[in-house]
Structures are given as C-alpha cells and as structure tokens.
Scaffold this motif. Sequence first.
Motif: not given
Length: 212
Positions: A79-81, A88-91, A124-125
């Motif tokens: 689920l990392v992508p 990145e979309q700000g969510t 991981l993030p």
Amino acid sequence: MACKRGALIVLEGVDKAGKTTQCKKLVQALQQSGRPAEMMRFPDRTTTIGQLISAYLEKKSDLEDHTVHLLFSANRWELVPLIKKKLEQGTTLVIDRYAFSGVAFTSAKPGFCLDWCMKPDVGLPKPDLVMFLQLSPAEAALRGQFGEERYETSVFQKAVQQKFEQLMKDPSVNWRVIDASQSVEDVHENIRTQSLNAINTAENQQLGELWK
C-alpha cells in the motif's frame, strides 16, 4: 504552487485500547474543519495478502511465525504507492496500526528479537506522529469482544506492551503517549490537538523513511 503534503498519523496500542474509534473520530473532525483526511488500517484484509492474514488471525489457518511477520510487512509495503500518492495530494492519512504493531506483536513471541522484526519495514514512509493509546492489559480485557482473535490474551498483550515501550525509546520517531482510560471525548480532544500540530509541521517537511 506545489500542494502541501498531508501528514502520516498513526495510532498504536494494545488490543481494545480504542484505536479504531479514535481514528474514525479524528478523520471526521479533520474533514469537518476542511482538511482532507482518510483512514487506513493494517492489516488491510481486502488485499490478497490481507486475506491470508485475516484467516490466520481468525484462527482459520496456521502459518509459521516468520511467515506471518513477513506477510504483515508485505501488506504494508503493497500500500506504499497509495500512501505516498495520497500524502502528495495533500490528504492526511490516519492509520490504525502500522509497522510498530508488527514488530511489537512478533517480538513478543519466543525466539524473536526486535532487530529481526524491524528489518522488513525499514524504509516504509515514516509517520509524522505516532500516538500510543496507553491502557493496562487488565483494563483492555474488560472491554467488549476481547479474546475473539488469536493474540487477545492478557499475558501476551502485556508482553506486547513491553515491546512497544522499547520501541518508544527510539528518538527518530515522534511518539506521544495518550491515556486511553479517559473518556472517549477526552482522548479524542488530546489526539486532535496533537494531530493538528503534526499536520502543520508536516506541510513544510519532506516525508521521511522509517528506521533509516
């Protein structure tokens, strides 16, 4: 102007500490204040890997302990992508359990060390904030439906709690301990305040990599 990234916020704790309830309340509060927010949870039982994990947790299948640990890690990696794209979309993503649970639960079993358990999740993030909902295992056992899944025994949960305490000593991760024995509203208020601070800080920082 580039979109300001969302924050990666994780809620951890022993079973029945109220993580899922608090994740939902936080997402709702953020959305109501006009901040894009979504909830995720691990294990994500909807993926192919997640379905293997689900059957194991529900005691419908048996898997070797190293295998289980690596499946949990693979479930996060797949689920990392999506995680990166949303941020990145700000969510802002509010995650119910993350790598810390994986490490604490496996390393609480005989024959496993923290170091081996952490390795598959390195990179991981990295969460901007990890809130640990602190609840005594004895108190957790009094909460509804305790004992239905494989790991819900008080002795095991106590061992898990000790492993979390070891993980919290790591200064590279932004840990906050929340007293989960308070009322649902008081816990929520504390979580909301901490989260808003993390969201404001994350906007101007790059997403890090966990345990690197």
